[in-house]
Design a protein around this motif. Structure first.
Motif, PDB file in Angstrom:
ATOM      1  N   PRO A 351       0.826  -1.197   0.000  1.00 30.10           N
ATOM      2  CA  PRO A 351       0.000   0.000   0.000  1.00 30.10           C
ATOM      3  C   PRO A 351       0.864   1.252   0.000  1.00 30.10           C
ATOM      4  CG  PRO A 351       0.045  -0.935   2.197  1.00 30.10           C
ATOM      5  CD  PRO A 351       0.756  -1.908   1.309  1.00 30.10           C
ATOM      6  N   PRO A 352       0.290   2.377  -0.416  1.00 34.03           N
ATOM      7  CA  PRO A 352       1.042   3.632  -0.364  1.00 34.03           C
ATOM      8  C   PRO A 352       1.449   3.946   1.056  1.00 34.03           C
ATOM      9  CG  PRO A 352      -0.943   3.871  -1.703  1.00 34.03           C
ATOM     10  CD  PRO A 352      -1.036   2.551  -1.015  1.00 34.03           C
ATOM     11  N   ARG A 353       2.413   4.831   1.188  1.00 27.03           N
ATOM     12  CA  ARG A 353       2.926   5.177   2.500  1.00 27.03           C
ATOM     13  C   ARG A 353       1.870   5.894   3.321  1.00 27.03           C
ATOM     14  NH1 ARG A 353       9.083   7.190   0.911  1.00 27.03           N
ATOM     15  NH2 ARG A 353       9.670   5.282  -0.166  1.00 27.03           N
ATOM     16  N   ALA A 354       2.137   5.929   4.635  1.00 27.74           N
ATOM     17  CA  ALA A 354       1.145   6.493   5.556  1.00 27.74           C
ATOM     18  C   ALA A 354       0.899   7.959   5.290  1.00 27.74           C
ATOM     19  CB  ALA A 354       1.613   6.277   6.997  1.00 27.74           C
ATOM     20  N   ASP A 355       1.912   8.645   4.762  1.00 28.30           N
ATOM     21  CA  ASP A 355       1.726  10.082   4.484  1.00 28.30           C
ATOM     22  C   ASP A 355       1.194  10.307   3.082  1.00 28.30           C
ATOM     23  OD1 ASP A 355       3.939   9.232   3.157  1.00 28.30           O
ATOM     24  OD2 ASP A 355       5.223  10.928   3.697  1.00 28.30           O
ATOM     25  N   HIS A 356       0.433   9.322   2.627  1.00 32.57           N
ATOM     26  CA  HIS A 356      -0.110   9.303   1.268  1.00 32.57           C
ATOM     27  C   HIS A 356      -0.812  10.590   0.896  1.00 32.57           C
ATOM     28  CE1 HIS A 356      -3.802   8.529  -1.151  1.00 32.57           C
ATOM     29  NE2 HIS A 356      -2.946   7.939  -1.949  1.00 32.57           N
ATOM     30  N   ALA A 357      -1.579  11.183   1.787  1.00 36.12           N
ATOM     31  CA  ALA A 357      -2.312  12.418   1.487  1.00 36.12           C
ATOM     32  C   ALA A 357      -1.604  13.625   2.033  1.00 36.12           C
ATOM     33  CB  ALA A 357      -3.725  12.342   2.079  1.00 36.12           C
ATOM     34  N   GLY A 358      -0.342  13.472   2.281  1.00 32.68           N
ATOM     35  CA  GLY A 358       0.372  14.552   2.945  1.00 32.68           C
ATOM     36  C   GLY A 358       0.856  15.606   1.998  1.00 32.68           C
ATOM     37  N   HIS A 359       1.999  16.149   2.363  1.00 30.80           N
ATOM     38  CA  HIS A 359       2.522  17.352   1.712  1.00 30.80           C
ATOM     39  C   HIS A 359       2.816  17.080   0.253  1.00 30.80           C
ATOM     40  CE1 HIS A 359       3.725  21.374   2.700  1.00 30.80           C
ATOM     41  NE2 HIS A 359       4.835  21.235   1.993  1.00 30.80           N
ATOM     42  N   GLY A 360       1.945  17.573  -0.632  1.00 25.05           N
ATOM     43  CA  GLY A 360       2.188  17.431  -2.048  1.00 25.05           C
ATOM     44  C   GLY A 360       1.917  16.062  -2.590  1.00 25.05           C
ATOM     45  N   GLY A 361       1.293  15.180  -1.844  1.00 27.79           N
ATOM     46  CA  GLY A 361       1.149  13.806  -2.286  1.00 27.79           C
ATOM     47  C   GLY A 361      -0.102  13.546  -3.062  1.00 27.79           C
ATOM     48  N   HIS A 362      -0.327  12.253  -3.320  1.00 32.12           N
ATOM     49  CA  HIS A 362      -1.536  11.834  -3.991  1.00 32.12           C
ATOM     50  C   HIS A 362      -2.680  11.997  -3.018  1.00 32.12           C
ATOM     51  CE1 HIS A 362       1.116   9.033  -6.653  1.00 32.12           C
ATOM     52  NE2 HIS A 362       1.279  10.321  -6.921  1.00 32.12           N
ATOM     53  N   ALA A 363      -3.608  12.838  -3.359  1.00 31.19           N
ATOM     54  CA  ALA A 363      -4.607  13.254  -2.385  1.00 31.19           C
ATOM     55  C   ALA A 363      -5.911  12.526  -2.527  1.00 31.19           C
ATOM     56  CB  ALA A 363      -4.818  14.758  -2.502  1.00 31.19           C
ATOM     57  N   GLY A 364      -5.922  11.397  -3.060  1.00 31.55           N
ATOM     58  CA  GLY A 364      -7.167  10.657  -3.137  1.00 31.55           C
ATOM     59  C   GLY A 364      -7.857  10.881  -4.462  1.00 31.55           C
ATOM     60  N   PRO A 365      -9.051  10.345  -4.641  1.00 30.75           N
ATOM     61  CA  PRO A 365      -9.717  10.396  -5.916  1.00 30.75           C
ATOM     62  C   PRO A 365      -9.909  11.777  -6.451  1.00 30.75           C
ATOM     63  CG  PRO A 365     -10.793   8.848  -4.436  1.00 30.75           C
ATOM     64  CD  PRO A 365      -9.793   9.539  -3.634  1.00 30.75           C
ATOM     65  N   GLY A 366     -10.235  12.697  -5.608  1.00 25.99           N
ATOM     66  CA  GLY A 366     -10.451  14.050  -6.105  1.00 25.99           C
ATOM     67  C   GLY A 366      -9.199  14.780  -6.471  1.00 25.99           C
ATOM     68  N   GLY A 367      -8.076  14.366  -5.902  1.00 21.37           N
ATOM     69  CA  GLY A 367      -6.823  15.023  -6.212  1.00 21.37           C
ATOM     70  C   GLY A 367      -6.756  16.448  -5.746  1.00 21.37           C
ATOM     71  N   HIS A 368      -7.312  16.769  -4.596  1.00 22.54           N
ATOM     72  CA  HIS A 368      -7.348  18.152  -4.166  1.00 22.54           C
ATOM     73  C   HIS A 368      -6.393  18.431  -3.032  1.00 22.54           C
ATOM     74  CE1 HIS A 368     -10.691  19.168  -6.762  1.00 22.54           C
ATOM     75  NE2 HIS A 368     -11.336  18.097  -6.328  1.00 22.54           N
ATOM     76  N   GLY A 369      -5.738  17.470  -2.484  1.00 25.32           N
ATOM     77  CA  GLY A 369      -4.933  17.702  -1.298  1.00 25.32           C
ATOM     78  C   GLY A 369      -3.491  17.945  -1.630  1.00 25.32           C
ATOM     79  N   GLY A 370      -2.768  18.531  -0.677  1.00 20.87           N
ATOM     80  CA  GLY A 370      -1.335  18.681  -0.809  1.00 20.87           C
ATOM     81  C   GLY A 370      -0.947  19.899  -1.609  1.00 20.87           C
ATOM     82  N   HIS A 371       0.205  20.517  -1.192  1.00 16.74           N
ATOM     83  CA  HIS A 371       0.676  21.700  -1.899  1.00 16.74           C
ATOM     84  C   HIS A 371       1.178  21.386  -3.300  1.00 16.74           C
ATOM     85  CE1 HIS A 371       0.190  24.201   1.604  1.00 16.74           C
ATOM     86  NE2 HIS A 371       0.846  23.338   2.342  1.00 16.74           N
ATOM     87  N   GLY A 372       1.687  20.142  -3.488  1.00 19.02           N
ATOM     88  CA  GLY A 372       2.185  19.782  -4.808  1.00 19.02           C
ATOM     89  C   GLY A 372       1.098  19.795  -5.860  1.00 19.02           C
ATOM     90  N   LEU A 373      -0.031  19.133  -5.573  1.00 17.61           N
ATOM     91  CA  LEU A 373      -1.138  19.131  -6.524  1.00 17.61           C
ATOM     92  C   LEU A 373      -1.712  20.538  -6.707  1.00 17.61           C
ATOM     93  CD1 LEU A 373      -3.049  15.854  -5.546  1.00 17.61           C
ATOM     94  CD2 LEU A 373      -1.367  16.209  -7.355  1.00 17.61           C
ATOM     95  N   ILE A 374      -1.758  21.302  -5.639  1.00 12.60           N
ATOM     96  CA  ILE A 374      -2.256  22.672  -5.754  1.00 12.60           C
ATOM     97  C   ILE A 374      -1.347  23.490  -6.673  1.00 12.60           C
ATOM     98  CG2 ILE A 374      -2.646  24.811  -4.472  1.00 12.60           C
ATOM     99  CD1 ILE A 374      -3.504  23.111  -2.108  1.00 12.60           C
TER     100      ILE A 374
END
Length: 412
Positions: A351-374
């Motif tokens: 599975p992805p790492r525990a900080d999966h939705a963290g800083h700039g990471g893959h933010a889930g189906p919507g893709g809205h999380g993290g500074h990287g995606l933003i």
């Protein structure tokens, strides 16, 4: 001689010419007035005109002093009877010109006070002239079409002073407004540049630190069993940290500078630097397949955005997915730049790492999380493009962006 002319400047020459023209006009009016001739000798008209008009030549250097001079000289000449009866308002023309200069350099309240003082002094002087001086003058040899009439003299003088003040106040307001606008635009440009540098820092540090963290983790786990792999990981860490520190120092040097940030632009990566990103990701254990198709050369801004989007997407793969296979496709057709970064997900079903939705990471189906995606979404929006990010049904993650642009480099 040439140095003296340069020091005088074009405006001083213009003011000197204006002073000569006003002196000739006032002198001629005194010599041949519309009303009775003054009791002073005819030759005195020219020295009087010169004294009255001299402040016009010096008004830019000492506006307040020249205004006092012009107004006081006009009042004194009027009360002494050295002016042209029926055209006394010409005597106050130098004061009108100097008042305009004062109104362009000081606040409206102060210049309005000066205008009121000049108008009051001129009114009093004209009334004294008509009450005490004019009755003692010899009648004109021929009747004038404009006989002396004090309401006209006062009215014309006050109107000229009011117009000079109003025009000068408007000019000063426009100058101040323009200066404030230029200052605001300069501050906005510096702020935009600093925000751009902040984004660059985020992308550079995020990418490099992710690679260093992965290599450090590998080295720590195989330190005893495979020393050769440890040395290779340390070499990657050393090379990455050196290049990252050099770029950070350049950026921080710009942020510490007090001058215009645009005088020392930040080195801008572009399409030619994409293979380097693939090499870094491969050194972290990600099998990167890079495909770049260029049918035209994109503008520098578009190329930078493409580079940063690919960089952040690969950083997310390295940080949150780990060793995997990743396909990067960049297609530039002269009208738009299309980017797609697809990974196969963690190997061996991890599975992805525990900080999966963290800083700039893959933010889930919507893709809205993290500074990287933003940040990636912001870069796409800057060109009026589209951005999407989310997990794939068959596993893994997909990042896609399209940046349309006109051939001249402006957003489409």
């Amino acid at each position: 001689m040439n140095g003296t002319l340069r020091r005088l400047g074009g405006r001083d020459v213009v003011d000197g010419g204006a002073a000569v023209a006003v002196a000739l006009l006032v002198g001629y009016a005194i010599v041949d007035p519309p009303g009775p001739s003054p009791s002073w000798p005819a030759w005195s008209a020219w020295p009087v005109a010169a004294v009255l008009s001299l402040p016009v030549a010096l008004r830019r250097h000492r506006p307040w002093a020249m205004l006092v001079w012009a107004c006081a000289a006009a009042v004194a000449a009027t009360v002494a009877g050295a002016v042209a009866a029926g055209a006394i308002w010409l005597t106050f023309v130098p004061a009108v010109l100097v008042l305009y200069q004062v109104a362009t350099t000081v606040s409206a309240v102060r210049s309005a006070t000066a205008a009121a003082a000049c108008a009051s002094a001129a009114t009093a002087a004209i009334l004294v002239f008509y009450d005490r001086v004019l009755p003692g003058l010899a009648p004109a040899a021929t009747p004038s079409e404009m006989p002396p009439y004090w309401p006209v003299e006062i009215g014309v003088t006050c109107v000229l002073l009011a117009v000079a003040w109003a025009v000068g106040a408007v000019v000063r307001w426009k100058r101040d407004t323009t200066a404030r606008l230029v200052h605001h635009l300069a501050e906005a440009a510096v702020a935009d540049e600093r925000r751009r540098i902040a984004r660059e820092l985020h992308d550079v540090i995020g990418h490099s630190m992710s690679l260093i963290a992965v290599k450090a983790t590998v080295a720590n786990h195989v330190a005893d069993a495979r020393p050769q792999e440890v040395r290779a990981a340390l070499a990657v860490i050393e090379q990455t940290s050196r290049s990252t520190l050099a770029e950070i120092h350049r950026v921080l040097g710009l942020l510490r500078s007090d001058g215009d940030l645009r005088e020392a632009p930040l080195p801008v990566p572009g399409m030619a630097d994409l293979p380097g990103l693939a090499v870094h990701a491969r050194s972290a254990g990600v099998e990167v397949e890079l495909t770049v198709r260029e049918e035209g050369v994109p503008p520098a801004g578009v190329a930078l955005s493409v580079y940063r989007i690919v960089q952040q997407a690969l950083t997310n793969v390295v940080t949150h997915t780990g060793p995997t296979r990743c396909a990067v496709t960049v297609d530039v057709d002269g009208r738009a730049a299309a980017i797609e970064v697809v990974d196969d997900g963690p190997r061996h079903g991890r599975p992805p790492r525990a900080d999966h939705a963290g800083h700039g990471g893959h933010a889930g189906p919507g893709g809205h999380g993290g500074h990287g995606l933003i940040g990636m979404r912001e870069r796409a929006r800057m060109y009026g493009g589209t951005f999407s990010a989310g997990p794939r049904p068959e596993g893994g993650f997909r990042v896609a962006a399209r940046l349309p642009y006109d051939p001249d480099g402006t957003p489409a």
